[in-house]
Scaffold this active site. Structure first.
Site, mmCIF file in Angstrom:
data_model
loop_
_atom_site.group_PDB
_atom_site.id
_atom_site.type_symbol
_atom_site.label_atom_id
_atom_site.label_comp_id
_atom_site.label_asym_id
_atom_site.label_seq_id
_atom_site.Cartn_x
_atom_site.Cartn_y
_atom_site.Cartn_z
ATOM 1 C CB VAL A 9 -1.011 0.118 1.172
ATOM 2 C CG1 VAL A 9 -1.859 1.223 1.212
ATOM 3 C CG2 VAL A 9 -1.863 -1.133 1.335
ATOM 4 C CD GLU A 10 4.175 2.392 -3.479
ATOM 5 O OE1 GLU A 10 4.506 3.302 -4.201
ATOM 6 O OE2 GLU A 10 5.037 1.314 -3.782
ATOM 7 C CG LEU A 11 -1.122 5.545 2.462
ATOM 8 C CD1 LEU A 11 -0.921 5.859 3.892
ATOM 9 C CD2 LEU A 11 -2.200 4.939 2.243
ATOM 10 C CB SER A 12 1.930 10.193 -0.643
ATOM 11 O OG SER A 12 3.022 10.152 0.020
#
Length: 79
Positions: A13-16
């Site tokens: 999961v990459e948020l930015s």
């Protein structure tokens, strides 16, 4: 690879776009993504789960193949 060959589903999961956001940015990232992440985590309860057992002995059956119509990915039980 893991899903196709070992039935292990892994995600990243990459948020930015920032690989290492400053600590002061983390509360805003959490607020921006909280609801989506929580809904995603709830999905673990969907699908088929359980133990494949021998009807006579009640013991688990290792290496049994589970197939679902319409899904082109069989799953094998573990030991």
């Amino acid at each position: 690879f893991s899903y196709l060959h070992t039935n292990c589903f892994e995600i990243t999961v990459e948020l930015s776009c920032d690989k290492f956001p400053h600590a002061s940015e983390l509360p805003a990232e959490w607020e921006n993504n909280r609801e989506s992440l929580l809904l995603y985590m709830e999905q673990v309860h969907r699908g088929i789960k359980g133990v494949v057992r021998d009807a006579e002995t009640g013991r688990g059956i290792p290496d049994a193949i589970i197939s679902v119509d319409g899904i082109n990915h069989d799953v094998r039980t573990g030991r």
